[in-house]
Enzyme design. Structure first.
Site, PDB file in Angstrom:
ATOM      1  N   ARG B 311       8.433 -96.833 -52.001  1.00 59.65           N
ATOM      2  CA  ARG B 311       7.027 -97.184 -51.296  1.00 59.65           C
ATOM      3  C   ARG B 311       5.989 -97.161 -51.932  1.00 59.65           C
ATOM      4  O   ARG B 311       4.881 -98.140 -51.787  1.00 59.65           O
ATOM      5  CB  ARG B 311       6.931 -95.986 -49.997  1.00 59.65           C
ATOM      6  N   TYR B 454       8.015-103.889 -44.856  1.00 57.54           N
ATOM      7  CA  TYR B 454       9.150-103.426 -45.880  1.00 57.54           C
ATOM      8  C   TYR B 454       9.105-101.852 -45.975  1.00 57.54           C
ATOM      9  O   TYR B 454       8.103-101.078 -45.761  1.00 57.54           O
ATOM     10  CB  TYR B 454       8.567-103.993 -47.238  1.00 57.54           C
ATOM     11  N   GLU B 455      10.136-101.610 -46.035  1.00 56.04           N
ATOM     12  CA  GLU B 455      10.623-100.024 -46.537  1.00 56.04           C
ATOM     13  C   GLU B 455       9.867 -99.093 -45.567  1.00 56.04           C
ATOM     14  O   GLU B 455       9.302 -98.202 -45.742  1.00 56.04           O
ATOM     15  CB  GLU B 455       9.806 -99.646 -48.045  1.00 56.04           C
ATOM     16  N   GLY B 456       9.949 -99.412 -44.180  1.00 59.69           N
ATOM     17  CA  GLY B 456       9.548 -98.796 -43.041  1.00 59.69           C
ATOM     18  C   GLY B 456       8.268 -99.196 -42.583  1.00 59.69           C
ATOM     19  O   GLY B 456       7.192 -99.184 -43.556  1.00 59.69           O
ATOM     20  N   GLN B 461       5.692 -95.404 -40.503  1.00 63.49           N
ATOM     21  CA  GLN B 461       4.863 -94.675 -41.568  1.00 63.49           C
ATOM     22  C   GLN B 461       4.123 -93.599 -40.822  1.00 63.49           C
ATOM     23  O   GLN B 461       4.179 -92.668 -41.173  1.00 63.49           O
ATOM     24  CB  GLN B 461       4.177 -95.471 -42.444  1.00 63.49           C
TER      25      GLN B 461
END
Lengths: 616, 616
Positions: B311, B454-456, B461
Site C-alpha cells: 500500500r 489497487y490493493e483495496g 480502506q
C-alpha cells in the site's frame, strides 16, 4: 454494454411536471406545439440515439479519425446519423419555420442533445452545425442564409465554430486571423460568386486550432463560422468580425471550388475520439474567401449571443455522459455479488450479496443520481429561461434574460465539474473492471474530462459569474434569483417533511450574501485580481446552492404528486426516490458550502506566490 | 515532454531535514548505511528513471501489450530496465544481506519507487517482484527462497501477487482456486523435483484475474505468489493458503517445464498500459504445481503482513504520477502566454502574460503542490514507522506498528484520491492542450485513476480505518497519533507565524474526537452497517487532518532553517515556499473538514434506499 443510458421517466418528470414545458406554447412562437409534439421529438431523438449512435459508442472510440493526405475519414455511421438527424428535422429543431426549422423551444432541443450525448457523445456533430447555422440566420444577410442554411439543417453540410487560435485560446481579444476586403478585380480573378458578394467578401489568412468536426468526409462541405480581424480593425475584442468560411466555395456555375482551408493537423485526444479536432490553415495559397456575417467588428457580440446555447449544449453533454455512466454503474451494482452485508460479515455460508447492498456503494450511486439529475434540472431551468428570453416581452423577457445570464456559468460548470466526479464514482463502483475496456465507464471517464474546458474553462466561467453576472445592473440578477428561490422555499415550507430543507436553503442564501459582502469591497477598490482570486471557489459554492434549489423544487412537485395523485407502483417509488435524493443532496452535498464559505470570507491572500516558490 | 518530473530538493528536504532518515542507521539492521549511501541509491534510481523509463512514457502507453497465441509481448525496454534494476541492486534494496539485498530502509526503497513511478508508472514491474520475493523470504522454507529469490532480485524472473478471482475481488474470503496435495507417486509422474518437494507440493486449479505483469516476455520466468484453498480447508479467510506457482517449474535436470499456467485473457485498460494485466487459468491440463509457502491456511495473514508495503507502494505510485503532472503543468504555466493580468484587462498593447500570473492558475498549482508534497510527506512518515516497526524493540516497535497500521489506509488513499484530483487540475492548467496527446498530462490522468482501486479500494480502506484501526486495542492507535501530532503542534506554537496553524490543527483534533463520539455508539450497539455507512467520508476527513499535520511538520522545519541557517538564494525561496504552501493547505484544504464533520455527526441515514428508487 449497459442498455439503459438515460431515464425517460425522469426526463418526463422534469419537462412536464416540474418545468411544465407546455406552458411555453402559450407564446405565439411556440403555439404550433403541444406536449404531444414535444414528446414525439424526444421519441424521434431516442430512436436515432438507439439506432445510429449508442451501438457504436466503443467502436468510434477505438477507431479515432486520422488525417491522411489532407483527408479526414470518420466512422461511416456518422454520415447515416447526420442524414437521419436531418431527415427527422432535428438539426433545425430550434430554428424558425421561416428558416426551415420546427420552431421548438430550447427546452426540447436541449433534451434532444441530452439524449444523443448520453447515447454516444463521440458523435458530437449536429450541435455544432445548429450553432453555426444559427449565427448565419441571426446575423447574416438572407443571401448567405439561403445558400448555406438549408444544406446545414438537412445534414449535408457540417457547421463549425472556428474561434481558437494557437496564441489565443481563452483570450479571444488576441485573435490574429486576418480578413482583407476583396477588390472587384480580385473577386473576378478568384471566381468570386456575385450572389455571395453581397455580404462582403474577404481574403482570409490565419490558423485555427481545436476545431471540432473541422474536417471530415461525412458531409459534402464544412462551413466554418470564423472569427477574424479586418485589416485596420481596432485592437482587442472590438475589432473582431465574423465570417462564413466554407471548405468548398461556390464557383458561380453551380459547382464548387476548393477554398484553400487546409487541414494541417489533427489532435489525438484523451476522449470524445469520434469527432476530429482539427488544426486548420487558411490562405496558404492566398485563395481562401470568407463572407462577412452582419456588421464588421461585431463578431464577438454575435458569438456571445450564441454562447448561452452553446454552453447549455456543453452542460447537456456532461449531464448526458454522467447519466450514461450512472446507469452503467447502477446495473453493475445490482448484478455483481461481492462479500456479505456488513452486519453479517461472518455468515460464510450465505451467498455473496450484490454490491448495491453495501452502504458505501449506495452512497456512491446516490451521489451520481443527485449530481446527474440535479444537473439536468438546472440545465432545463436555463433552457426554459432561454426560451422565455426569446419569445416574451417587456419585463418578463428582460428578467428571464438576466436570470439566464446569471445561471449560465453555473449551468455550464456544475454539470461538467461535478459530472467528472460523478463518472469517477461510476468507475469506482465497478472496482477494477471500471478501469478496463470491458465496460463503458472508462471511456465515459475520458470523454467527460473535456467538458470543464469546452466553451470557456471553469476558471473563465467563474470570472464571468463573479466578475460580471453577480454585479451587472446593480446586482439585479442575484435579486431575481433569490426571489425565485424564495418562491420554492415558500412552497416547500408548507410540508413538514420538506420544511427543514427549505430552512437550510434560506440559510445558504444568507451565506451567499455574507460572502458577497466580504468580497465586494475588493471590486469597489478596483482590485479585480483580489476580488476574483477565488472566483472558482465561489462558482463551486454558488453551484451547490443553485442545485440545492433545483432539488428542493423537484421535491416540492414529488410531494404534491404523492399528496394529490395517490400514485402507485413505479410512480410511487419514483416520487419517493426524488424526495430521498433531495435529502441526500442536502445532507451530503450542501454541507460543502461551510468550508467554501470559510475560505471565501478569509482575508489571507495566498495566490501571490513566486514562480520559484512553486517550482523548487 | 516535461523534463522535470520530481523535485530532488524536496525529496532531500523530506528525507533528511524533516524525517532525518539517517537516524535509522542507529539500529543495527541499518548500521551499514549513512546519508551518503542513501543518496547514492536515489541517484542510481534517478539514473535508471532518466535512462530506461521516462523517455518511453508515451511510447509504452501507445503500444499496449497484446496477447497473441498465448504469448504476451511487452516493450523491449522493459527487459533492459529490469536488468538495470537488478544490476543496481534496487529490486532487492530492502532485502537483508542474507537474502542478497542491500538492507536499506523502506524509507529509501519507497523513495526509489516514487522516483521510478514519477518517471514512467507504466513500468510497474519491480515493485511486484520485490513484494512477491519478500513473501518467500519471510515465510517460505529456505529451499524455496534459495531457488526463486536470487533470480527475482536480479531481474531475471518476474514476481506477481495473484489474489483476485472473477468472483472474489474485494472479498478474498471467497477465493476458490483449489490446491490438492500431491501423493508421492503423482509427484514422480509429474516429474516433481525433490528439492522443492520439501515445502509441500500441490496441484493447483483455478483462475486469477487482474494479475499485473502476470505474463510477459521481458523475464525468463514468472513467479506467482498465489492464494488458494487446500482441499477440505475451513471456509472463509481462515482456509486460504499461500503458494508459489511459477510459469515454468524446474524439471529436476537443471531445466524447466511448462507449469500449465495459461494466459487466457489480457485486460485492455484506461491507463498504466505499459504493464499487462492478465487473466490466468491454472490446471487446464491438470498439470499446475504450486509450492506451499509457510503453514497451511495462513495465506491471508501472510499477505496482510506484506500489505503495508504494497500500500505504501500504491501511494508512492499515485504521488509520483501526480508529481510528474504537477511539474508538467508548472512548466506549461510559466511558458504559455494568455491574456493580460486581471487588473490590466484593457492594456491591449501589453503583451499577453504567462498564465502563471493569473490567480486562478496559481491556485490550481498551489493545490497540486500542496497535495503532492503533502502526500509524499505522509508516505515517508508511514515508511519511517514501517522501518521502526521492523527493527526496533519493545514499546517502540509496538507503537510504531500501531501508528503505521492506523496511518496506512490514509497513506494509501489520500495520495490516490487527491492525486486523481491533482492531476485533473494539471489537465485544467493546460486547457484544451491538456486533453491532447501532445502533452503528458492526459496519460497521467488516465494512469492515476487505478490507484484508488489497487490493493483495496478507497471504500475498503475506509472500512479498515474506521472499522478496525480507530478502535483496535481500545483505541490506542489514535491516542498515539494525537500525541505525535501534539508534539508538532507544540513545536509550531513557539513561532508567531505558525501558531495560528497549530491552533487550527488542535481544533481539528477536537473535531475528530467529536465525530468519533457520535459514531462509536453505533458500533457499540453492533450496528456495523450504520457505523460504517459514511466511512469513506471519515477517511477523507481524517486524511485532511493527517496531511495538515504533515504540512505543519514541514513548516516547523522550514521555519527552523530560516531562523538558524540564514539560507540564501534558492534555499531561502524553498523554505519560504514550504511555509507558503502549508498556509495554502490550511486556508484552502482544511476548511473542507467543516462540511465533512457536519455530515459525519448527522443522524439522518440516507444510504438505506431501494434499488428501484435509485433506478427509476
Amino acid at each position: 454494454m449497459a442498455t439503459t443510458y438515460f431515464s425517460k421517466r425522469n426526463l418526463q418528470f422534469l419537462l412536464h411536471e416540474v418545468f411544465k414545458a407546455d406552458e411555453l406554447t402559450k407564446y405565439d412562437y411556440f403555439s404550433a406545439h403541444d406536449r404531444e409534439t414535444f414528446n414525439l421529438v424526444l421519441d424521434s431523438a431516442t430512436y436515432i440515439a438507439d439506432t445510429f449512435m449508442h451501438p457504436y459508442l466503443k467502436e468510434m472510440d477505438r477507431n479515432q479519425p486520422e488525417l491522411k493526405n489532407g483527408q479526414v475519414t470518420v466512422h461511416p455511421k456518422v454520415r447515416e446519423y447526420l442524414k437521419a438527424m436531418g431527415d427527422a428535422g432535428l438539426i433545425g429543431a430550434g430554428f424558425s419555420f421561416e428558416h426551415g426549422g420546427q420552431q421548438l423551444p430550447e427546452m426540447i432541443s436541449s433534451c434532444v442533445g441530452f439524449i444523443l450525448m448520453a447515447a454516444n457523445n463521440g458523435m458530437m456533430y449536429t450541435g455544432l452545425t445548429s450553432g453555426a447555422a444559427h449565427l448565419i440566420t441571426s446575423f447574416g444577410l438572407p443571401a448567405l442564409s439561403d445558400f448555406y442554411v438549408p444544406n446545414m439543417l438537412d445534414g449535408t453540410w457540417q457547421g463549425t465554430m472556428a474561434l481558437t487560435e494557437p496564441q489565443a485560446g481563452s483570450s479571444l481579444s488576441d485573435v490574429t486571423t486576418s480578413a482583407t476586403p476583396l477588390s472587384d478585380s480580385e473577386s473576378v480573378t478568384l471566381g468570386e460568386v456575385p450572389l455571395l458578394d453581397q455580404p462582403g467578401s474577404y481574403k482570409i489568412k490565419g490558423q485555427k486550432v481545436f476545431i471540432s468536426a473541422g474536417d471530415h468526409n461525412a458531409t459534402d462541405n464544412i462551413v466554418h463560422l470564423m472569427l477574424a480581424r479586418i485589416d485596420g480593425a481596432p485592437k482587442g475584442t472590438k475589432g473582431i468580425s465574423l465570417f462564413v468560411v466554407p471548405k468548398y466555395r461556390p464557383d458561380g456555375k453551380g459547382g464548387f471550388v476548393d477554398n484553400d482551408v487546409a487541414s494541417t493537423g489533427i489532435y489525438h485526444k484523451m476522449g470524445q475520439k469520434g469527432v476530429p479536432a482539427m488544426h486548420l490553415t487558411m490562405g496558404s495559397n492566398d485563395n481562401t474567401i470568407g463572407y462577412l456575417v452582419g456588421e464588421p467588428h461585431q463578431g464577438l457580440p454575435y458569438m456571445f449571443q450564441m454562447m448561452n446555447e452553446a454552453r447549455i449544449g456543453v452542460g447537456m453533454t456532461a449531464a448526458g455522459i454522467a447519466t450514461a455512466a450512472f446507469y452503467a454503474a447502477l446495473q453493475y451494482a445490482k448484478e455483481r455479488p461481492q462479500s456479505r452485508r456488513l452486519n453479517q460479515k461472518n455468515h460464510l455460508d450465505a451467498p455473496q450479496t450484490p454490491i448495491i447492498n453495501h452502504p458505501d456503494v449506495r452512497r456512491m450511486l446516490l451521489f451520481q443520481k443527485a449530481v446527474t439529475e440535479g444537473s439536468l434540472a438546472l440545465l432545463l431551468e436555463a433552457a426554459r429561461l432561454f426560451d422565455i428570453s426569446q419569445v416574451a416581452e417587456g419585463d418578463e423577457k428582460e428578467n428571464a434574460f438576466l436570470l439566464l445570464d446569471l445561471l449560465m456559468p453555473v449551468a455550464k460548470s456544475y454539470p461538467s465539474e461535478m459530472g467528472v466526479q460523478s463518472v469517477s464514482q461510476s468507475v469506482q463502483t465497478f472496482g477494477g473492471y471500471g478501469f478496463t475496456e470491458d465496460f463503458p465507464v472508462e471511456q465515459l471517464y475520458r470523454d467527460i474530462r473535456i467538458t470543464p474546458i469546452y466553451e470557456g474553462t471553469t476558471g473563465i466561467q467563474a470570472q464571468d459569474l463573479l466578475g460580471r453576472k453577480m454585479t451587472m445592473k446593480g446586482g439585479k440578477a442575484p435579486l431575481l434569483l433569490f426571489a425565485e428561490i424564495n418562491r420554492t422555499i415558500a412552497e416547500a415550507s408548507t410540508s413538514d417533511e420538506l420544511k427543514p430543507y427549505a430552512d437550510q436553503l434560506t440559510a445558504e442564501l444568507k451565506r451567499t450574501q455574507e460572502i458577497m459582502a466580504s468580497l465586494i469591497p475588493h471590486a469597489q477598490k478596483g482590485d479585480i485580481e483580489r476580488y476574483l482570486s477565488d472566483a472558482t471557489l465561489f462558482l463551486e459554492f454558488f453551484g451547490i446552492v443553485v442545485v440545492a434549489w433545483q432539488w428542493l423544487k423537484q421535491a416540492v412537485i414529488a410531494k404534491q404528486m404523492l399528496l394529490t395523485q395517490n400514485p402507485q407502483g413505479d410512480d410511487l417509488i419514483f416520487y419517493e426516490g426524488k424526495i430521498h435524493t433531495m435529502k441526500f443532496f442536502f445532507h451530503y452535498e450542501v454541507p460543502k458550502t461551510l468550508g467554501l464559505a470559510q475560505r471565501l470570507k478569509d482575508t489571507e491572500v495566498l495566490t501571490i506566490v513566486s514562480e520559484k516558490e512553486l517550482a523548487l
